[in-house]
Write a protein that holds these residues in place. Structure first.
Motif, PDB file in Angstrom:
ATOM      1  N   ILE A   1       0.839  -1.213   0.000  1.00  0.00           N
ATOM      2  CA  ILE A   1       0.000   0.000   0.000  1.00  0.00           C
ATOM      3  C   ILE A   1       0.866   1.252   0.000  1.00  0.00           C
ATOM      4  O   ILE A   1       0.602   2.225  -0.732  1.00  0.00           O
ATOM      5  CB  ILE A   1      -0.948  -0.013   1.213  1.00  0.00           C
ATOM      6  CG1 ILE A   1      -2.012  -1.100   1.032  1.00  0.00           C
ATOM      7  CG2 ILE A   1      -1.599   1.349   1.406  1.00  0.00           C
ATOM      8  CD1 ILE A   1      -2.923  -1.260   2.227  1.00  0.00           C
ATOM      9  N   ASP A   2       1.912   1.270   0.824  1.00  0.00           N
ATOM     10  CA  ASP A   2       2.817   2.432   0.880  1.00  0.00           C
ATOM     11  C   ASP A   2       3.455   2.679  -0.485  1.00  0.00           C
ATOM     12  O   ASP A   2       3.533   3.837  -0.958  1.00  0.00           O
ATOM     13  CB  ASP A   2       3.902   2.211   1.936  1.00  0.00           C
ATOM     14  CG  ASP A   2       3.349   2.237   3.353  1.00  0.00           C
ATOM     15  OD1 ASP A   2       2.223   2.739   3.529  1.00  0.00           O
ATOM     16  OD2 ASP A   2       4.032   1.750   4.267  1.00  0.00           O
ATOM     17  N   GLU A   3       3.891   1.617  -1.149  1.00  0.00           N
ATOM     18  CA  GLU A   3       4.565   1.754  -2.441  1.00  0.00           C
ATOM     19  C   GLU A   3       3.601   2.248  -3.516  1.00  0.00           C
ATOM     20  O   GLU A   3       3.946   3.137  -4.309  1.00  0.00           O
ATOM     21  CB  GLU A   3       5.170   0.404  -2.847  1.00  0.00           C
ATOM     22  CG  GLU A   3       6.112   0.472  -4.027  1.00  0.00           C
ATOM     23  CD  GLU A   3       6.841  -0.833  -4.288  1.00  0.00           C
ATOM     24  OE1 GLU A   3       7.415  -0.983  -5.387  1.00  0.00           O
ATOM     25  OE2 GLU A   3       6.837  -1.697  -3.385  1.00  0.00           O
ATOM     26  N   VAL A   4       2.400   1.716  -3.547  1.00  0.00           N
ATOM     27  CA  VAL A   4       1.422   2.111  -4.567  1.00  0.00           C
ATOM     28  C   VAL A   4       0.922   3.523  -4.316  1.00  0.00           C
ATOM     29  O   VAL A   4       0.729   4.312  -5.259  1.00  0.00           O
ATOM     30  CB  VAL A   4       0.241   1.116  -4.594  1.00  0.00           C
ATOM     31  CG1 VAL A   4      -0.885   1.624  -5.505  1.00  0.00           C
ATOM     32  CG2 VAL A   4       0.706  -0.247  -5.070  1.00  0.00           C
ATOM     33  N   THR A   5       0.710   3.883  -3.051  1.00  0.00           N
ATOM     34  CA  THR A   5       0.236   5.232  -2.718  1.00  0.00           C
ATOM     35  C   THR A   5       1.233   6.297  -3.173  1.00  0.00           C
ATOM     36  O   THR A   5       0.857   7.355  -3.711  1.00  0.00           O
ATOM     37  CB  THR A   5      -0.004   5.346  -1.198  1.00  0.00           C
ATOM     38  OG1 THR A   5      -0.952   4.361  -0.794  1.00  0.00           O
ATOM     39  CG2 THR A   5      -0.542   6.713  -0.839  1.00  0.00           C
ATOM     40  N   CYS A   6       2.503   6.034  -2.976  1.00  0.00           N
ATOM     41  CA  CYS A   6       3.533   6.982  -3.409  1.00  0.00           C
ATOM     42  C   CYS A   6       3.598   7.082  -4.939  1.00  0.00           C
ATOM     43  O   CYS A   6       3.848   8.159  -5.499  1.00  0.00           O
ATOM     44  CB  CYS A   6       4.907   6.573  -2.866  1.00  0.00           C
ATOM     45  SG  CYS A   6       5.051   6.699  -1.073  1.00  0.00           S
ATOM     46  N   TRP A   7       3.338   5.978  -5.604  1.00  0.00           N
ATOM     47  CA  TRP A   7       3.464   5.946  -7.070  1.00  0.00           C
ATOM     48  C   TRP A   7       2.272   6.548  -7.793  1.00  0.00           C
ATOM     49  O   TRP A   7       2.409   7.281  -8.768  1.00  0.00           O
ATOM     50  CB  TRP A   7       3.645   4.490  -7.508  1.00  0.00           C
ATOM     51  CG  TRP A   7       3.376   4.237  -8.970  1.00  0.00           C
ATOM     52  CD1 TRP A   7       4.210   4.477 -10.007  1.00  0.00           C
ATOM     53  CD2 TRP A   7       2.161   3.711  -9.528  1.00  0.00           C
ATOM     54  NE1 TRP A   7       3.611   4.136 -11.200  1.00  0.00           N
ATOM     55  CE2 TRP A   7       2.351   3.660 -10.928  1.00  0.00           C
ATOM     56  CE3 TRP A   7       0.949   3.281  -8.997  1.00  0.00           C
ATOM     57  CZ2 TRP A   7       1.359   3.190 -11.795  1.00  0.00           C
ATOM     58  CZ3 TRP A   7      -0.017   2.827  -9.854  1.00  0.00           C
ATOM     59  CH2 TRP A   7       0.180   2.775 -11.232  1.00  0.00           C
ATOM     60  N   ILE A   8       1.042   6.296  -7.285  1.00  0.00           N
ATOM     61  CA  ILE A   8      -0.165   6.588  -8.059  1.00  0.00           C
ATOM     62  C   ILE A   8      -0.444   8.075  -8.198  1.00  0.00           C
ATOM     63  O   ILE A   8      -1.092   8.513  -9.161  1.00  0.00           O
ATOM     64  CB  ILE A   8      -1.389   5.873  -7.439  1.00  0.00           C
ATOM     65  CG1 ILE A   8      -2.505   5.774  -8.491  1.00  0.00           C
ATOM     66  CG2 ILE A   8      -1.862   6.592  -6.172  1.00  0.00           C
ATOM     67  CD1 ILE A   8      -3.631   4.864  -8.071  1.00  0.00           C
ATOM     68  N   ALA A   9       0.051   8.887  -7.265  1.00  0.00           N
ATOM     69  CA  ALA A   9      -0.230  10.330  -7.327  1.00  0.00           C
ATOM     70  C   ALA A   9       0.284  10.949  -8.624  1.00  0.00           C
ATOM     71  O   ALA A   9      -0.364  11.817  -9.221  1.00  0.00           O
ATOM     72  CB  ALA A   9       0.380  11.026  -6.116  1.00  0.00           C
TER      73      ALA A   9
ATOM     74  N   GLU B   1      -3.126   7.297 -16.475  1.00  0.00           N
ATOM     75  CA  GLU B   1      -3.883   6.103 -16.845  1.00  0.00           C
ATOM     76  C   GLU B   1      -3.081   5.274 -17.833  1.00  0.00           C
ATOM     77  O   GLU B   1      -2.540   5.807 -18.804  1.00  0.00           O
ATOM     78  CB  GLU B   1      -5.240   6.482 -17.457  1.00  0.00           C
ATOM     79  CG  GLU B   1      -6.268   6.876 -16.429  1.00  0.00           C
ATOM     80  CD  GLU B   1      -7.661   7.013 -17.034  1.00  0.00           C
ATOM     81  OE1 GLU B   1      -7.864   6.507 -18.157  1.00  0.00           O
ATOM     82  OE2 GLU B   1      -8.519   7.631 -16.394  1.00  0.00           O
ATOM     83  N   GLY B   2      -2.998   3.984 -17.553  1.00  0.00           N
ATOM     84  CA  GLY B   2      -2.205   3.096 -18.402  1.00  0.00           C
ATOM     85  C   GLY B   2      -0.835   2.802 -17.830  1.00  0.00           C
ATOM     86  O   GLY B   2      -0.192   1.821 -18.228  1.00  0.00           O
ATOM     87  N   ASP B   3      -0.352   3.662 -16.908  1.00  0.00           N
ATOM     88  CA  ASP B   3       0.938   3.396 -16.270  1.00  0.00           C
ATOM     89  C   ASP B   3       0.807   2.204 -15.313  1.00  0.00           C
ATOM     90  O   ASP B   3      -0.272   1.924 -14.777  1.00  0.00           O
ATOM     91  CB  ASP B   3       1.410   4.625 -15.480  1.00  0.00           C
ATOM     92  CG  ASP B   3       1.847   5.764 -16.390  1.00  0.00           C
ATOM     93  OD1 ASP B   3       1.920   5.532 -17.613  1.00  0.00           O
ATOM     94  OD2 ASP B   3       2.072   6.875 -15.873  1.00  0.00           O
ATOM     95  N   SER B   4       1.919   1.533 -15.087  1.00  0.00           N
ATOM     96  CA  SER B   4       1.890   0.366 -14.188  1.00  0.00           C
ATOM     97  C   SER B   4       3.161   0.301 -13.362  1.00  0.00           C
ATOM     98  O   SER B   4       4.185   0.906 -13.707  1.00  0.00           O
ATOM     99  CB  SER B   4       1.724  -0.933 -14.986  1.00  0.00           C
ATOM    100  OG  SER B   4       2.820  -1.122 -15.863  1.00  0.00           O
ATOM    101  N   ILE B   5       3.059  -0.439 -12.276  1.00  0.00           N
ATOM    102  CA  ILE B   5       4.199  -0.667 -11.388  1.00  0.00           C
ATOM    103  C   ILE B   5       4.180  -2.138 -10.985  1.00  0.00           C
ATOM    104  O   ILE B   5       3.109  -2.754 -10.903  1.00  0.00           O
ATOM    105  CB  ILE B   5       4.112   0.247 -10.132  1.00  0.00           C
ATOM    106  CG1 ILE B   5       5.356   0.063  -9.252  1.00  0.00           C
ATOM    107  CG2 ILE B   5       2.861  -0.045  -9.336  1.00  0.00           C
ATOM    108  CD1 ILE B   5       5.369   1.009  -8.036  1.00  0.00           C
ATOM    109  N   ILE B   6       5.353  -2.703 -10.786  1.00  0.00           N
ATOM    110  CA  ILE B   6       5.445  -4.109 -10.393  1.00  0.00           C
ATOM    111  C   ILE B   6       5.909  -4.192  -8.938  1.00  0.00           C
ATOM    112  O   ILE B   6       6.973  -3.673  -8.579  1.00  0.00           O
ATOM    113  CB  ILE B   6       6.414  -4.883 -11.300  1.00  0.00           C
ATOM    114  CG1 ILE B   6       5.881  -4.912 -12.735  1.00  0.00           C
ATOM    115  CG2 ILE B   6       6.599  -6.310 -10.792  1.00  0.00           C
ATOM    116  CD1 ILE B   6       6.806  -5.585 -13.726  1.00  0.00           C
TER     117      ILE B   6
END
Length: 517
Positions: A163-171, A175-180
């Protein structure tokens, strides 16, 4: 063959096929404990009726869990020849969603398993999950409501990191970007992957998740409309039915076994049947009769090798044995010479013990000619075992077995004894047990302030105690007679005597002639 969570899904299709073609199934289990010490007096006793014994076993089953389940699948290749596939399944309660089972460890059981090399790492780290129907219903409701909770502390740490990693990334993501997300592996990989995906989807309506391997999840930023389309796709790894299938784990195989209706063989299998009901079907009911009805519905043909061997042992000059391994050793010893017509077992694994077939063959030999023995089939063996079907042995109880397809038969035990105590104040059951222990073992129950009932399953023990305590100054031991020793009967006789006396007095006084003046 040892099977853990990592191999189970891959093995399930072949297991389904083999169970479907089986002549019968053999079952054995290991537990974290056997007889709970809570509440007190929960140990097996000859005083136990079948319903009382069930309640004791039920209380123990609710406290302990299964660590390992052994399954032997016997297939009849041709007349008098069988192929057996053996599996050892390591099991661990499902931890998905709100499923967080509690269980107790018995020191003696853990010591026993350790002595025989039980792999606790396999049990804890790679145990196959399971759940019963009630637990599945609760989990299904949670999935429908979208109120997913993480109950595993280990998974909670992994989810928090994700959750911490995705929260920092999504801001800053488009749309269409992704993270692994990487390094998600741990003790329970399947449950961790599901927890991470479901919590992220629940918290963020504009993300989509897909597993990429054993320990990676791809998170993609999507529009709410695109998210709804993806959720209706048949390729979604978080579909409700897929999650339930994963959470059911070993219960999927249990349901295959139940559906197949094959004869199920065990040894002293009452505890096994209770755990099967409680862990994979439904929590054990309070009613003993309902339990019997449920088990007979699940497994219409039960064969307890303890019941079989305990009976046929009487017809052969075999030594008294206490466990399945000793039974097998006797059947393979010089006391039971090898019969050329005895069933042939083709081992598909390292299992070599087939007590049921050897026992059934002994019965067949005593009742049929050589031609029939040489061409015997499992259906013939089943006919030989007809009187033992669905009769599960009861260890040291008020009946010798529980009949899952009829009434429980009473047991032919020696007569109970009664101890009358004189000049030994405050004597209790434990002290009497210790007094008699050097001679023999009795189960003891207090009858009145100075009387106790003794029960034994050995006639020689009864004879020995009556003989050795014939002239004891403080303990007068005799055969129990209900009309003589029962406190209820004695009380009734006293009350009846008092009533009769008052009635007599009333009659005498009422019938006295009046004197004339």
């Amino acid at each position: 063959m040892d099977v853990g969570a990592a191999e189970f899904a891959r093995c399930l299709p072949s297991l389904r096929d083999r169970v479907g073609r089986a002549a019968f199934l053999g079952l054995d289990m290991e537990f974290t404990g056997l007889h709970s010490v809570f509440p007190q007096n929960n140990q097996p006793s000859l005083f136990d009726s079948p319903a009382e014994r069930y309640q004791k076993v039920r209380q123990s089953v609710q406290r302990f869990t299964i660590t390992q389940l052994g399954l032997a699948i016997f297939s009849e290749e041709n007349s008098n020849k069988y192929v057996v596939h053996s599996y050892n399944f390591f099991l661990f309660p499902s931890t998905l969603g709100v499923m967080d089972a509690e269980f107790t460890l018995s020191a003696s059981s853990i010591q026993f398993l350790s002595h025989y090399g039980f792999d606790y790492n396999k049990f804890l780290k790679d145990g196959i999950p399971y759940m019963n129907e009630l637990q599945e219903k609760i989990l299904s409701q949670r999935l429908l409501q979208g109120s997913w909770e993480v109950c595993s502390a280990l998974n909670m740490n992994v989810v928090k990191k994700a959750i911490d990693e995705v929260t920092c990334w999504i801001a800053a993501a488009k749309e269409g970007d992704s993270i692994i997300l990487q390094d998600l592996s741990g003790m329970k990989q399947d449950s961790q992957m599901l927890d991470v995906q479901l919590v992220l989807r629940q918290a963020l309506p504009n993300v989509w998740t897909e597993p990429l391997g054993a320990d990676e999840v791809m998170v993609k930023k999507v529009s709410p409309q695109h998210r709804r389309l993806l959720e209706s796709s048949s390729h979604d790894s978080c579909q409700k039915e897929l999650i339930l299938t994963s959470a059911r784990g070993f219960t999927n195989l249990f349901q295959i076994i139940v559906k197949a209706k094959k004869p199920l063989v065990g040894h002293n299998m009452l505890m096994d049947l209770c755990h099967l009901h409680d862990k994979f079907y439904n929590p054990l009911p309070e009613s003993y009769e309902e339990f019997k009805k449920n088990i007979h519905h699940l497994f219409p043909v039960l064969i307890d090798t303890k019941t079989v061997t305990k009976s046929i042992w009487k017809n052969y000059q075999f030594p008294r044995v206490s466990n399945l391994l000793e039974v097998y050793e006797v059947l393979c010893s010089d006391l039971n010479p090898m019969d050329p017509s005895c069933p042939v077992i083709a081992l598909a694994s390292d299992s070599v013990r087939y007590v049921l077939l050897k026992s059934a063959h002994l019965l067949l030999c005593s009742l049929t000619d050589d031609a029939a023995k040489a061409n015997s089939s499992f259906s013939q063996y089943l006919t030989m075992l007809a009187e033992y079907l669905n009769k599960v042995n009861v260890i040291r109880g008020g009946v010798s077995s529980i009949n899952f397809s009829g009434e429980d038969a009473s047991c032919q035990y020696p007569p109970p004894l009664v101890v009358c105590v004189r000049g030994w104040p405050r004597l209790d059951e434990r002290q009497i047990y210790q007094e008699l222990q050097p001679l023999c073992r009795f189960d003891i129950r207090r009858l009145s302030e100075n009387q106790f009932i003794l029960l034994s399953n050995r006639f020689k023990h009864v004879i020995r105690v009556l003989r050795d305590y014939k002239n004891h100054p403080k303990l007068q031991i005799s055969v129990y007679r209900h009309w003589r020793h029962s406190p209820h009967v004695n009380c009734l006789l006293k009350v009846s005597g008092i009533v009769a006396l008052w009635s007599l007095l009333a009659f005498v006084l009422g019938a006295s002639p009046s004197r004339s003046p």
